[in-house]
Design an enzyme around this catalytic site. Sequence first.
Site, PDB file in Angstrom:
ATOM      1  N   LYS A  34       0.841  -1.195   0.000  1.00  0.00           N
ATOM      2  CA  LYS A  34       0.000   0.000   0.000  1.00  0.00           C
ATOM      3  C   LYS A  34       0.876   1.245   0.000  1.00  0.00           C
ATOM      4  CE  LYS A  34      -2.429   1.706   3.705  1.00  0.00           C
ATOM      5  NZ  LYS A  34      -2.430   3.176   3.782  1.00  0.00           N
ATOM      6  N   ASP A  61      -3.547   4.390  -1.740  1.00  0.00           N
ATOM      7  CA  ASP A  61      -4.469   4.884  -0.711  1.00  0.00           C
ATOM      8  C   ASP A  61      -4.507   6.410  -0.776  1.00  0.00           C
ATOM      9  OD1 ASP A  61      -6.139   5.032   1.444  1.00  0.00           O
ATOM     10  OD2 ASP A  61      -4.621   4.508   2.941  1.00  0.00           O
ATOM     11  N   LEU A  62      -5.264   6.941  -1.736  1.00  0.00           N
ATOM     12  CA  LEU A  62      -5.285   8.396  -1.942  1.00  0.00           C
ATOM     13  C   LEU A  62      -6.589   9.041  -1.472  1.00  0.00           C
ATOM     14  CD1 LEU A  62      -3.480   8.609  -5.404  1.00  0.00           C
ATOM     15  CD2 LEU A  62      -2.532   8.814  -3.101  1.00  0.00           C
ATOM     16  N   LYS A  63      -7.548   8.227  -1.079  1.00  0.00           N
ATOM     17  CA  LYS A  63      -8.808   8.731  -0.495  1.00  0.00           C
ATOM     18  C   LYS A  63      -9.365   9.939  -1.254  1.00  0.00           C
ATOM     19  CE  LYS A  63      -7.903   6.968   4.142  1.00  0.00           C
ATOM     20  NZ  LYS A  63      -6.493   6.575   4.102  1.00  0.00           N
ATOM     21  N   LEU A  64      -9.683   9.744  -2.532  1.00  0.00           N
ATOM     22  CA  LEU A  64     -10.189  10.848  -3.355  1.00  0.00           C
ATOM     23  C   LEU A  64     -11.565  11.307  -2.887  1.00  0.00           C
ATOM     24  CD1 LEU A  64      -9.410   9.815  -7.058  1.00  0.00           C
ATOM     25  CD2 LEU A  64      -7.878  10.804  -5.354  1.00  0.00           C
ATOM     26  N   HIS A  65     -11.802  12.609  -2.975  1.00  0.00           N
ATOM     27  CA  HIS A  65     -13.133  13.168  -2.760  1.00  0.00           C
ATOM     28  C   HIS A  65     -13.148  14.581  -3.324  1.00  0.00           C
ATOM     29  CE1 HIS A  65     -17.054  13.775  -1.225  1.00  0.00           C
ATOM     30  NE2 HIS A  65     -16.713  14.582  -0.244  1.00  0.00           N
ATOM     31  N   ASP A  66     -13.986  14.826  -4.355  1.00  0.00           N
ATOM     32  CA  ASP A  66     -14.057  16.152  -4.982  1.00  0.00           C
ATOM     33  C   ASP A  66     -15.356  16.169  -5.795  1.00  0.00           C
ATOM     34  OD1 ASP A  66     -13.376  18.649  -6.275  1.00  0.00           O
ATOM     35  OD2 ASP A  66     -11.273  18.175  -5.883  1.00  0.00           O
ATOM     36  N   ILE A  67     -15.539  17.173  -6.633  1.00  0.00           N
ATOM     37  CA  ILE A  67     -16.735  17.173  -7.486  1.00  0.00           C
ATOM     38  C   ILE A  67     -16.601  16.006  -8.476  1.00  0.00           C
ATOM     39  CG2 ILE A  67     -17.229  19.640  -7.250  1.00  0.00           C
ATOM     40  CD1 ILE A  67     -15.950  19.995 -10.059  1.00  0.00           C
ATOM     41  N   ASN A  69     -16.766  15.493 -11.681  1.00  0.00           N
ATOM     42  CA  ASN A  69     -15.928  15.620 -12.879  1.00  0.00           C
ATOM     43  C   ASN A  69     -14.447  15.431 -12.535  1.00  0.00           C
ATOM     44  OD1 ASN A  69     -15.450  16.445 -15.716  1.00  0.00           O
ATOM     45  ND2 ASN A  69     -14.476  18.210 -14.753  1.00  0.00           N
ATOM     46  N   THR A  70     -14.029  16.044 -11.437  1.00  0.00           N
ATOM     47  CA  THR A  70     -12.620  15.950 -11.031  1.00  0.00           C
ATOM     48  C   THR A  70     -12.275  14.537 -10.591  1.00  0.00           C
ATOM     49  OG1 THR A  70     -12.718  18.253 -10.347  1.00  0.00           O
ATOM     50  CG2 THR A  70     -10.888  16.962  -9.475  1.00  0.00           C
ATOM     51  N   THR A 116     -11.233   5.542  10.754  1.00  0.00           N
ATOM     52  CA  THR A 116     -11.231   4.872  12.062  1.00  0.00           C
ATOM     53  C   THR A 116     -10.763   5.801  13.181  1.00  0.00           C
ATOM     54  OG1 THR A 116      -9.131   3.888  11.427  1.00  0.00           O
ATOM     55  CG2 THR A 116     -11.064   2.467  11.297  1.00  0.00           C
ATOM     56  N   GLN A 186      -3.163   2.711  17.189  1.00  0.00           N
ATOM     57  CA  GLN A 186      -4.393   2.030  16.773  1.00  0.00           C
ATOM     58  C   GLN A 186      -5.176   1.641  18.020  1.00  0.00           C
ATOM     59  OE1 GLN A 186      -5.537   1.843  13.834  1.00  0.00           O
ATOM     60  NE2 GLN A 186      -3.908   1.590  12.301  1.00  0.00           N
ATOM     61  N   ARG A 207       3.386  -0.807  10.590  1.00  0.00           N
ATOM     62  CA  ARG A 207       4.532  -0.849  11.511  1.00  0.00           C
ATOM     63  C   ARG A 207       4.945  -2.230  12.008  1.00  0.00           C
ATOM     64  NH1 ARG A 207       1.836   3.997  14.626  1.00  0.00           N
ATOM     65  NH2 ARG A 207       0.085   2.911  13.644  1.00  0.00           N
TER      66      ARG A 207
HETATM   67  O1  C5P Z   1       1.244   0.864  11.082  1.00  0.00           O
HETATM   68  P1  C5P Z   1      -0.178   0.398  10.963  1.00  0.00           P
HETATM   69  O2  C5P Z   1      -0.310  -1.104  10.815  1.00  0.00           O
HETATM   70  O3  C5P Z   1      -1.052   0.957  12.066  1.00  0.00           O
HETATM   71  O4  C5P Z   1      -0.665   1.034   9.577  1.00  0.00           O
HETATM   72  C1  C5P Z   1      -1.981   0.940   9.138  1.00  0.00           C
HETATM   73  C2  C5P Z   1      -2.126   1.600   7.797  1.00  0.00           C
HETATM   74  O5  C5P Z   1      -3.502   1.637   7.447  1.00  0.00           O
HETATM   75  C3  C5P Z   1      -1.652   3.043   7.743  1.00  0.00           C
HETATM   76  O6  C5P Z   1      -1.155   3.276   6.415  1.00  0.00           O
HETATM   77  C4  C5P Z   1      -2.898   3.853   7.981  1.00  0.00           C
HETATM   78  O7  C5P Z   1      -2.851   5.125   7.395  1.00  0.00           O
HETATM   79  C5  C5P Z   1      -3.932   2.990   7.267  1.00  0.00           C
HETATM   80  N1  C5P Z   1      -5.300   3.196   7.697  1.00  0.00           N
HETATM   81  C6  C5P Z   1      -5.725   3.022   9.015  1.00  0.00           C
HETATM   82  N2  C5P Z   1      -7.033   3.247   9.332  1.00  0.00           N
HETATM   83  C7  C5P Z   1      -7.905   3.628   8.388  1.00  0.00           C
HETATM   84  C8  C5P Z   1      -7.496   3.782   7.058  1.00  0.00           C
HETATM   85  C9  C5P Z   1      -6.173   3.556   6.746  1.00  0.00           C
HETATM   86  O8  C5P Z   1      -4.939   2.658   9.866  1.00  0.00           O
HETATM   87  N3  C5P Z   1      -9.170   3.792   8.678  1.00  0.00           N
END
Ligand code: C5P
Length: 232
Positions: A34, A61-67, A69-70, A116, A186, A207
């Site tokens: 990722k 994992d770029l989490k897009l959100h816009d209008i 068309n974009t 989360t 987390q 991690r």
């Molecule tokens: O290091 P760790 O295992 O906590 O990494 C979890 C990955 O998942 C990170 O890249 C974090 O940005 C991503 N993530 C998350 N919770 C979300 C969405 C993505 O932990 N709801």
Amino acid sequence: MSPRERLIIALDLASIEAAEQLVLRIGEAANFYKIGMELVYAGGLPLVERLVGEGKKVFLDLKLHDIPNTVERATAQIARLGASFLTVHAYPQTMKAAVAGAAGSHLKLLGVTALTSMNDKDLMEAGYASGVETTVVHRARQAKSRGVAGLILSPREVRMVRGVVGNRLILVTPGIRPKGVGAGDQKRVMTPAEAIAAGADHIVVGRPVTEAADPKAAAAAIIADVEQALAA
Ligand code: C5P
């Protein structure tokens, strides 16, 4: 799907060089990575094409959100990079636009139901009328009819959402900690085996692999844990 393909390693590293070194150290032990905003804004997009060229799978994992068309046009550009997954926020308009942009490509879209890091109070503060569980279920239902391939959600919600969407959507969950590894920031963690047993298709692990003394062994241990859950 093989147990190895279920593990997605989050390359949350500050430089392209560090990310490439880690991928090299892991070798054949894992095959799915990722790449998020940090690495992309550090010039990481060419890394997507390099990894894909080496036969690895990439989750952008770029989490897009816009209008719409974009979002549609951005998704069409991203689809050319060869990544397997792309995240967009799970708003109906955004999902629909991204699906149109990805048409004809192999790119699968994953909707982010609720971050989360947000609890009930945070959602209310942001103007939502309902809490996390209700919002996640509502979005999961909408995702099913808007053509996205899957959802990102916390392991705690996997079982409930699987009950709502059945086997039609790919469920991907971060918040994974192997037994004996600290949770860090987390809050709601599960082990790899627990998340798979709850119904997750893929687990995202950062991690516990990237900071391990031996990342290859850490990845192999996680895959073994996944294998056990699938066998049970
Ligand atoms: O290091 P760790 O295992 O906590 O990494 C979890 C990955 O998942 C990170 O890249 C974090 O940005 C991503 N993530 C998350 N919770 C979300 C969405 C993505 O932990 N709801």
